[in-house]
Structures are given as structure tokens and as C-alpha cells.
Write a protein that holds these residues in place. Structure first.
Motif, PDB file in Angstrom:
ATOM      1  N   LYS A  73      46.865  59.127  24.551  1.00  0.00           N
ATOM      2  CA  LYS A  73      47.090  59.693  25.880  1.00  0.00           C
ATOM      3  C   LYS A  73      45.756  59.671  26.627  1.00  0.00           C
ATOM      4  O   LYS A  73      45.064  60.669  26.766  1.00  0.00           O
ATOM      5  CB  LYS A  73      47.601  61.128  25.760  1.00  0.00           C
ATOM      6  N   PRO A  74      45.379  58.464  27.110  1.00  0.00           N
ATOM      7  CA  PRO A  74      44.023  58.299  27.649  1.00  0.00           C
ATOM      8  C   PRO A  74      43.837  58.943  29.026  1.00  0.00           C
ATOM      9  O   PRO A  74      44.783  59.103  29.789  1.00  0.00           O
ATOM     10  CB  PRO A  74      43.871  56.780  27.743  1.00  0.00           C
ATOM     11  N   LEU A  75      42.607  59.294  29.275  1.00  0.00           N
ATOM     12  CA  LEU A  75      42.196  59.716  30.610  1.00  0.00           C
ATOM     13  C   LEU A  75      42.282  58.507  31.524  1.00  0.00           C
ATOM     14  O   LEU A  75      41.835  57.407  31.190  1.00  0.00           O
ATOM     15  CB  LEU A  75      40.755  60.240  30.548  1.00  0.00           C
ATOM     16  N   ASP A  76      42.867  58.693  32.723  1.00  0.00           N
ATOM     17  CA  ASP A  76      43.139  57.569  33.623  1.00  0.00           C
ATOM     18  C   ASP A  76      42.764  57.981  35.040  1.00  0.00           C
ATOM     19  O   ASP A  76      43.223  59.024  35.530  1.00  0.00           O
ATOM     20  CB  ASP A  76      44.627  57.207  33.534  1.00  0.00           C
ATOM     21  N   PHE A  77      41.925  57.184  35.693  1.00  0.00           N
ATOM     22  CA  PHE A  77      41.522  57.492  37.072  1.00  0.00           C
ATOM     23  C   PHE A  77      40.950  56.236  37.721  1.00  0.00           C
ATOM     24  O   PHE A  77      40.766  55.213  37.071  1.00  0.00           O
ATOM     25  CB  PHE A  77      40.480  58.619  37.105  1.00  0.00           C
ATOM     26  N   GLU A  78      40.661  56.344  39.016  1.00  0.00           N
ATOM     27  CA  GLU A  78      40.067  55.232  39.751  1.00  0.00           C
ATOM     28  C   GLU A  78      38.599  55.526  40.039  1.00  0.00           C
ATOM     29  O   GLU A  78      38.243  56.645  40.423  1.00  0.00           O
ATOM     30  CB  GLU A  78      40.799  55.005  41.075  1.00  0.00           C
ATOM     31  N   LEU A  79      37.762  54.509  39.862  1.00  0.00           N
ATOM     32  CA  LEU A  79      36.347  54.565  40.246  1.00  0.00           C
ATOM     33  C   LEU A  79      36.179  53.703  41.487  1.00  0.00           C
ATOM     34  O   LEU A  79      36.395  52.497  41.444  1.00  0.00           O
ATOM     35  CB  LEU A  79      35.467  54.047  39.111  1.00  0.00           C
ATOM     36  N   ARG A  80      35.824  54.333  42.591  1.00  0.00           N
ATOM     37  CA  ARG A  80      35.712  53.601  43.863  1.00  0.00           C
ATOM     38  C   ARG A  80      34.242  53.491  44.262  1.00  0.00           C
ATOM     39  O   ARG A  80      33.475  54.448  44.139  1.00  0.00           O
ATOM     40  CB  ARG A  80      36.500  54.319  44.965  1.00  0.00           C
ATOM     41  N   TYR A  81      33.874  52.341  44.751  1.00  0.00           N
ATOM     42  CA  TYR A  81      32.482  52.070  45.124  1.00  0.00           C
ATOM     43  C   TYR A  81      32.474  51.072  46.279  1.00  0.00           C
ATOM     44  O   TYR A  81      33.483  50.414  46.557  1.00  0.00           O
ATOM     45  CB  TYR A  81      31.709  51.497  43.923  1.00  0.00           C
ATOM     46  N   ASN A  82      31.346  50.968  46.967  1.00  0.00           N
ATOM     47  CA  ASN A  82      31.258  49.986  48.045  1.00  0.00           C
ATOM     48  C   ASN A  82      30.853  48.631  47.481  1.00  0.00           C
ATOM     49  O   ASN A  82      30.070  48.534  46.534  1.00  0.00           O
ATOM     50  CB  ASN A  82      30.284  50.426  49.149  1.00  0.00           C
ATOM     51  N   ASN A  83      31.418  47.576  48.058  1.00  0.00           N
ATOM     52  CA  ASN A  83      31.172  46.229  47.583  1.00  0.00           C
ATOM     53  C   ASN A  83      29.689  45.889  47.622  1.00  0.00           C
ATOM     54  O   ASN A  83      28.982  46.227  48.563  1.00  0.00           O
ATOM     55  CB  ASN A  83      31.944  45.212  48.439  1.00  0.00           C
ATOM     56  N   GLY A  84      29.240  45.217  46.617  1.00  0.00           N
ATOM     57  CA  GLY A  84      27.841  44.806  46.517  1.00  0.00           C
ATOM     58  C   GLY A  84      27.554  44.462  45.071  1.00  0.00           C
ATOM     59  O   GLY A  84      28.158  45.024  44.144  1.00  0.00           O
ATOM     60  N   GLU A  85      26.615  43.554  44.872  1.00  0.00           N
ATOM     61  CA  GLU A  85      26.353  43.049  43.530  1.00  0.00           C
ATOM     62  C   GLU A  85      26.027  44.169  42.550  1.00  0.00           C
ATOM     63  O   GLU A  85      26.625  44.275  41.465  1.00  0.00           O
ATOM     64  CB  GLU A  85      25.197  42.042  43.571  1.00  0.00           C
ATOM     65  N   VAL A  86      25.076  45.014  42.904  1.00  0.00           N
ATOM     66  CA  VAL A  86      24.643  46.039  41.949  1.00  0.00           C
ATOM     67  C   VAL A  86      25.748  47.051  41.686  1.00  0.00           C
ATOM     68  O   VAL A  86      25.960  47.472  40.539  1.00  0.00           O
ATOM     69  CB  VAL A  86      23.362  46.743  42.428  1.00  0.00           C
ATOM     70  N   HIS A  87      26.485  47.463  42.737  1.00  0.00           N
ATOM     71  CA  HIS A  87      27.522  48.474  42.564  1.00  0.00           C
ATOM     72  C   HIS A  87      28.646  47.959  41.667  1.00  0.00           C
ATOM     73  O   HIS A  87      29.178  48.696  40.833  1.00  0.00           O
ATOM     74  CB  HIS A  87      28.070  48.897  43.918  1.00  0.00           C
ATOM     75  N   THR A  88      28.980  46.687  41.833  1.00  0.00           N
ATOM     76  CA  THR A  88      30.018  46.092  40.991  1.00  0.00           C
ATOM     77  C   THR A  88      29.565  46.009  39.538  1.00  0.00           C
ATOM     78  O   THR A  88      30.303  46.374  38.608  1.00  0.00           O
ATOM     79  CB  THR A  88      30.378  44.691  41.507  1.00  0.00           C
ATOM     80  N   LYS A  89      28.336  45.538  39.332  1.00  0.00           N
ATOM     81  CA  LYS A  89      27.825  45.406  37.969  1.00  0.00           C
ATOM     82  C   LYS A  89      27.734  46.760  37.262  1.00  0.00           C
ATOM     83  O   LYS A  89      28.082  46.884  36.077  1.00  0.00           O
ATOM     84  CB  LYS A  89      26.450  44.727  37.988  1.00  0.00           C
ATOM     85  N   VAL A  90      27.253  47.763  37.975  1.00  0.00           N
ATOM     86  CA  VAL A  90      27.146  49.092  37.377  1.00  0.00           C
ATOM     87  C   VAL A  90      28.536  49.633  37.054  1.00  0.00           C
ATOM     88  O   VAL A  90      28.766  50.195  35.974  1.00  0.00           O
ATOM     89  CB  VAL A  90      26.376  50.049  38.316  1.00  0.00           C
ATOM     90  N   ALA A  91      29.482  49.469  37.976  1.00  0.00           N
ATOM     91  CA  ALA A  91      30.838  49.973  37.751  1.00  0.00           C
ATOM     92  C   ALA A  91      31.487  49.308  36.538  1.00  0.00           C
ATOM     93  O   ALA A  91      32.123  49.976  35.709  1.00  0.00           O
ATOM     94  CB  ALA A  91      31.686  49.749  39.000  1.00  0.00           C
ATOM     95  N   VAL A  92      31.338  48.000  36.437  1.00  0.00           N
ATOM     96  CA  VAL A  92      31.905  47.277  35.293  1.00  0.00           C
ATOM     97  C   VAL A  92      31.278  47.773  33.990  1.00  0.00           C
ATOM     98  O   VAL A  92      31.977  48.008  32.988  1.00  0.00           O
ATOM     99  CB  VAL A  92      31.696  45.757  35.460  1.00  0.00           C
ATOM    100  N   ALA A  93      29.961  47.945  33.983  1.00  0.00           N
ATOM    101  CA  ALA A  93      29.264  48.384  32.779  1.00  0.00           C
ATOM    102  C   ALA A  93      29.679  49.797  32.376  1.00  0.00           C
ATOM    103  O   ALA A  93      29.960  50.072  31.202  1.00  0.00           O
ATOM    104  CB  ALA A  93      27.757  48.315  32.989  1.00  0.00           C
TER     105      ALA A  93
END
Length: 543
Positions: free
Chosen positions: A380-400
Motif C-alpha cells: 500500500k505505497p505512498l502515492d503523490f505528485e511532485l511538481r516542478y518547473n521545466n528545466g534541466e536541473v529541476h528535471t534531473k533532481v526530480a528524477v533522482a
């Protein structure tokens, strides 16, 4: 905003093909004086949210506004307050009354005199509930400011006065040793009252805005650029060697680097991490990296039942390997953040989460127990959305980070990249679960970070509410004993960290590329650089 531009400024407002050419181009103004226009091409990230000094809140807006408006003070090359529109100031023995003396004969870009009452009016507009400024509480130490913001007292009861045309008196309810630095912030800019009276909220539009800084707002093409031109009525115009500034609003870091390499920029807002090794090898002489008072964080929407449980918040923070983020994802000198207030703040010892030095395996084990106790398991996993503004660093950090959550806790974090303005709107509407933002120090004092989490602060975006935290800040604000104030502020930070209202990830460093023909560049922890302090010198010129 009814004001007339000088003939020289009208010429600078000509179509871009005439006025603004490639990097380093110097053209005749066309007014027969053989003058050469010096146009600074400055990278500035995504579009500002506003260029109304009393309403703007983004870092990109602040960069532009510092060039357009001059407060009672400004910041020197080390980010310390120095005389701005005021030539001097004095402080009462109890630290509650600041008296600023304006420079003689200072003028608006319209040619009208800048009066002490314009500064008082600007501060009143900032705290006026009708303005709805999210920066209003930044001047909360001024007498009656808090009650005015809350709608409990009239705006004209604010503790600011203009006893004559050249004197501004600010009376504080509690000592605020950071006040001179705060007065350099654009939110404390003076107000051109005739413009507001005539145009209402249109008074900040390009071509109509009247300002008192080194430049005047000439044009804003959304999603492309902002252009400002020399304010010939500025008191220190003779020392300004820049005729115009074109801020290129380029949200994508790689696109900004391409523009810089193509000669379309003199300096960048950032440096793309994916290209950092190449830049360090090939553009080392043009690369500037230095510490910055900014914290990159993930904020919880504490209005959501999911995140009201501190065990959930602590678990999500504990399993993030910030060292791995810094070394493998960021890679340009950023410091892992286990606290909220960055290192380098005057007279302060930054605090940390209690697990900063706990091995990551032990942190993961504790986090798993916390989530299980809160009712979440891999089944029964914790489930939510992580929202960020588009940009190389923000995407990489979010994925990591999402990968770390998934691996350690089985958490399903859905990633959503949006435009920066949309992100701010979503956060304001509370239409987010967890979101990415950063907080930039507005002055060099820990209070600029700690006030952010005060329950009544307008930009307290997580909506963190803690009576204990507020009490510590309130007690600290009453102190004239600097050592005791520091103790209370450090205790406040520890209190907030134990509650985990947000997840600090790293502390920024300033990263810029600067062309050799730009002279006068300086770095400081506030990342404040006024365009008027720079000079464009052709490569062939001898010095």
C-alpha cells in the motif's frame, strides 16, 4: 504612466533591428553627437512574474527591478548596505528609529523630484491589504505593519514619516538590525504617486513606468526579452557606462548557453550542469562560481491530509542522499542542505536535521519504520505528485529523488514539469502535493530565511503553522542583545527542522559565464549585481 522620454531614450526605443544588434555591437545613436550605444545583453532565466516592485516576488523580477529602482540604500560589491537614494542614515540608541537623509536633487525618470514622501508612500503601498503583496511581511518590524497587513489598522498608521522633502523616518516596533540591507530590496522602492493615481495597476507597464534607478523600462516581450534604457535623470547617470540592458528571458539552461556562445549574450543567468565540465575546460576564464544565499527545496502542501503526518514528511526527507545529488547530479559545487538557513549568513550558525551524520542505510531503515507506522507499505505505497518547473536541473533532481523514494520506500512519485508561472499559480491555489522551489535571501541576515516559515508570512508556501516557532521568532525580534537574538533564531530553525515542513536539498552557488569585454564584474553571496556597475570594453581596446 504619463512621462516623456528624452530624445536619446526615444532613439533607444527604436525597433530592435536598429537599436540592439549582436553582442558587443556599438552603433551611433543617430542624434548627431557620434555617441556609441552600449547595450548589455544579460541572461535572466524565465519571465519575471511582475515588474511592479511592490508585487513582484521572483528572482528574475528582482534582477530587473534593482536596475529600475533605487531604494534608500543599495548593496556594495560584498552585498553590504551602502547609501542609495539616501546619502546617509542614523539610528537611535534603542535601535527603533532610523532616519534617512535623501541626496539633494534626486529625480524620477520623468524629471520630477523624488521626495521623502514617495518612499513613505511606497512602504505604505507594500503593506496595504489592497496591494496583496506577498512581500508585505518583510517589513513587519515597522510600527503597525502587522496590524495593517491583517486589516486591523489604517494604512496611514504605518511607522514611516516624511517630516520634510528630504528626510524619511522609519520607526520600528522591535529592533531590526537588518533594516538598512532590507531597504535595498525592490519591495521597498519609492512610489511615483502621480502614475498610480492616473493609471492604476497599469502604472508598471513598459513605456509608462516611472522609476528612479539607473534605467527605465522600455519594452517587455513576454517569453523573449525585457529591455530597459538609460535614465538620464538618475543622480549618478554620469557614472553609468551602459546605455541599455536587454534581459534575455531564456528558461532553458542549454538554450542560454547556446545564445552565449553565439554572441547573443554578454553574461548568463546560470550554467547548465550537463555542460559544466566542457565549460570548465574551454571557457574557464569566463566562468564565475561563488557561494550564494539560496536554498533549493521541496515543499509540502501541508493542507493535504497526506502530509499532515510528520512521520511521512520525515521519512521522505531522510532517504534522500543529498551527497549523491551534489556529486552526481548537480556537480558544480552546490552544498548538500540538511538545514534551511544557508552557511555564510552574518552572525549565525546554520542548523541541521538530527540525522545529518547518520549513515544512509540506517536512515532508510528508520524511514521505512516511520512510513509503516503511518500506514504505508510496499503493498500500500505512498502515492503523490511532485511538481516542478521545466528545466534541466529541476528535471534531473526530480528524477533522482523520485528514484531514491521508490528504491528505499516503494513510494510512487508522479513527476509533473510545468512552466514557472504555472507552478507558482498552482502552489498559490494549493493545487499541488509536493512542489519544487527555492528561497533567495533578501538581505544578509538569518531572519530573511526564518521569516519564510512564520505562520503569518505571505510567502509561507507550505502553510507551516507552529506556535513554538512563531514565539521564538517574536522573542528574537525584540532583542537588542545580538548574542541572545542569535540563540533564539538558531532555536527557531531547529524547531522547524524537527517538524519537516519542507525538504531542503541543496544550497546554491552562483554560476555565470561573463564575456571578456564585460568589465567590473563582481561576485557576492546575495548574487546581486547592478548593470550600472558594469562596462562594455571592446576586445581590441587597451586599458
Amino acid at each position: 504612466m504619463g512621462h516623456s522620454l528624452s530624445r536619446r531614450q526615444l532613439l533607444l526605443s527604436a525597433p530592435l533591428a536598429v537599436a540592439l544588434a549582436a553582442c558587443g555591437d556599438r552603433r551611433s545613436s543617430g542624434d548627431g553627437d557620434d555617441a556609441k550605444l552600449k547595450v548589455l545583453l544579460r541572461g535572466n532565466g524565465p519571465d519575471p512574474d511582475s515588474v511592479d516592485p511592490h508585487k513582484a516576488r521572483s528572482m528574475e523580477a528582482t534582477v530587473v527591478l534593482r536596475d529600475l529602482f533605487e531604494g534608500l540604500t543599495r548593496l556594495d560589491h560584498n552585498a553590504a548596505p551602502i547609501p542609495g537614494a539616501a546619502e546617509s542614515w542614523s539610528i537611535s540608541d534603542d535601535g527603533l528609529v532610523y532616519t534617512f537623509r535623501l541626496r539633494p536633487n534626486i529625480k524620477w525618470s520623468s524629471g520630477e523630484a523624488v521626495l521623502a514622501e514617495d518612499f513613505a508612500a511606497g512602504l505604505r503601498r507594500l503593506v496595504d491589504p489592497a496591494t496583496a503583496s506577498q512581500y508585505a511581511q518583510v517589513v513587519g518590524a515597522i510600527v503597525n505593519a502587522a496590524d495593517i497587513i491583517a486589516g486591523k489598522k489604517p494604512v496611514d498608521s504605518l511607522g514611516v514619516a516624511a517630516p520634510d522633502e528630504s528626510t524619511v523616518v522609519i520607526t520600528l516596533a522591535t529592533p531590526a538590525p537588518y533594516l538598512p540591507g532590507l531597504m535595498a530590496h525592490p519591495s521597498c522602492a519609492p512610489l511615483h504617486r502621480p502614475s498610480l493615481a492616473k493609471l492604476g495597476e497599469r502604472f508598471a507597464r513598459a513605456g509608462e513606468q516611472v522609476s528612479n534607478g539607473a534605467f527605465v523600462l522600455a519594452e517587455w516581450l513576454q517569453g523573449s526579452f525585457i529591455r530597459v534604457v538609460r535614465n538620464e535623470h538618475y543622480w549618478n547617470n554620469a557614472a553609468n557606462r551602459i546605455d541599455a540592458v536587454k534581459y534575455l528571458q531564456i528558461a532553458d539552461e542549454n538554450a542560454e548557453l547556446r545564445a552565449y556562445r553565439a554572441g547573443d549574450l554578454h553574461l548568463t543567468a546560470v550554467v547548465p550542469r550537463g555542460q559544466f565540465d566542457w565549460i570548465r575546460e574551454n571557457l574557464a576564464a569566463e566562468l564565475h562560481v561563488s557561494p550564494q544565499l539560496t536554498t533549493y527545496y521541496y515543499g509540502f502542501n501541508l493542507d493535504r491530509p497526506l502530509f499532515r503526518d510528520v512521520r511521512v514528511r520525515r521519512a521522505l526527507s531522510m532517504v534522500i542522499d543529498r551527497e549523491r545529488l551534489a556529486s552526481s547530479v548537480l556537480r558544480v559545487g552546490e552544498l548538500p542542505a540538511y538545514g534551511w538557513v544557508p552557511p555564510g549568513i552574518f552572525n549565525y550558525g546554520s542548523q541541521s536535521f538530527d540525522y545529518e551524520h547518520t549513515p544512509i542505510a540506517e536512515r532508510i531503515a528508520e524511514a521505512q519504520k516511520l512510513l509503516a507506522a503511518a500506514g504505508y507499505t510496499r503493498e500500500k505505497p505512498l502515492d503523490f505528485e511532485l511538481r516542478y518547473n521545466n528545466g534541466e536541473v529541476h528535471t534531473k533532481v526530480a528524477v533522482a529523488v523520485a528514484s531514491m523514494w521508490k528504491e528505499a520506500l516503494g513510494v510512487d512519485a508522479r513527476l509533473a514539469g510545468v512552466e514557472f508561472k504555472s507552478l507558482l499559480q498552482d502552489v498559490d491555489r494549493r493545487d499541488v502535493d509536493i512542489y519544487r522551489l527555492s528561497w533567495v535571501g533578501d538581505y544578509n541576515d538569518p531572519y530573511t530565511f526564518l521569516q519564510y516559515l512564520k505562520s503569518d508570512f505571505g510567502i509561507n508556501l507550505p502553510h507551516y503553522k507552529s506556535g513554538a516557532y512563531d514565539t521564538l521568532l517574536t522573542e528574537a525580534s525584540r532583542q537588542t542583545d545580538i548574542a541572545r537574538r542569535r540563540e533564539l533564531l538558531e532555536a527557531a530553525e531547529r524547531t522547524a527542522l524537527s517538524d519537516h515542513p519542507l525538504i531542503p536539498l541543496y544550497f546554491y552557488v552562483n554560476k555565470h559565464l561573463v564575456k571578456p569585454e564585460v568589465h567590473g564584474w563582481y561576485d557576492n553571496v546575495m548574487n546581486v549585481l547592478y548593470s550600472q556597475d558594469l562596462e562594455l570594453v571592446p576586445k581590441s581596446a587597451t586599458r
